[in-house]
Design a protein around this motif. Sequence first.
Motif, PDB file in Angstrom:
ATOM      1  N   TYR A  12     -10.310  -0.868  -6.458  1.00 10.53           N
ATOM      2  CA  TYR A  12     -11.229  -1.192  -5.367  1.00 10.53           C
ATOM      3  C   TYR A  12     -10.661  -0.677  -4.055  1.00 10.53           C
ATOM      4  O   TYR A  12      -9.509  -0.264  -3.975  1.00 10.53           O
ATOM      5  N   GLN A  14     -10.936  -1.574   0.352  1.00  5.49           N
ATOM      6  CA  GLN A  14     -11.310  -2.594   1.324  1.00  5.49           C
ATOM      7  C   GLN A  14     -11.653  -1.941   2.654  1.00  5.49           C
ATOM      8  O   GLN A  14     -11.073  -0.927   3.023  1.00  5.49           O
ATOM      9  N   ASP A  15     -12.602  -2.587   3.366  1.00  4.31           N
ATOM     10  CA  ASP A  15     -12.915  -2.115   4.705  1.00  4.31           C
ATOM     11  C   ASP A  15     -11.924  -2.710   5.699  1.00  4.31           C
ATOM     12  O   ASP A  15     -10.962  -3.380   5.304  1.00  4.31           O
ATOM     13  N   SER A  18     -11.026  -6.379   5.454  1.00  4.89           N
ATOM     14  CA  SER A  18     -10.491  -6.759   4.139  1.00  4.89           C
ATOM     15  C   SER A  18     -11.575  -7.187   3.160  1.00  4.89           C
ATOM     16  O   SER A  18     -11.315  -7.919   2.213  1.00  4.89           O
ATOM     17  N   LYS A  19     -12.792  -6.713   3.363  1.00  4.69           N
ATOM     18  CA  LYS A  19     -13.890  -6.975   2.435  1.00  4.69           C
ATOM     19  C   LYS A  19     -13.857  -5.896   1.353  1.00  4.69           C
ATOM     20  O   LYS A  19     -13.784  -4.704   1.654  1.00  4.69           O
ATOM     21  N   ASP A  20     -13.908  -6.332   0.071  1.00  7.65           N
ATOM     22  CA  ASP A  20     -13.869  -5.391  -1.045  1.00  7.65           C
ATOM     23  C   ASP A  20     -15.126  -4.530  -1.079  1.00  7.65           C
ATOM     24  O   ASP A  20     -16.234  -5.012  -0.829  1.00  7.65           O
TER      25      ASP A  20
END
Length: 69
Positions: A12, A14-15, A18-20
């Motif tokens: 994955y 992350q932005d 820290s959002k996947d």
Amino acid sequence: MRKYLFYTTDGYTQDEDSKDIENCQILGFSNGLDEKSAYNNLIKENSYLKEYKFSSIIAQEIFGEPLYI
């Protein structure tokens, strides 16, 4: 020889918050007579890939020249 793109949906990204983000990871490009020989060439040319574990790797044959947008 045929040209292939190798990628996986494992892992994955992350932005900045820290959002996947679900996406694909491009592992590389390689040439071969078929998918298996191109994959073997990919590993020879990029030996560091042996250090990672992927549950699935997808090979997509590439036709024509890349389109740059």
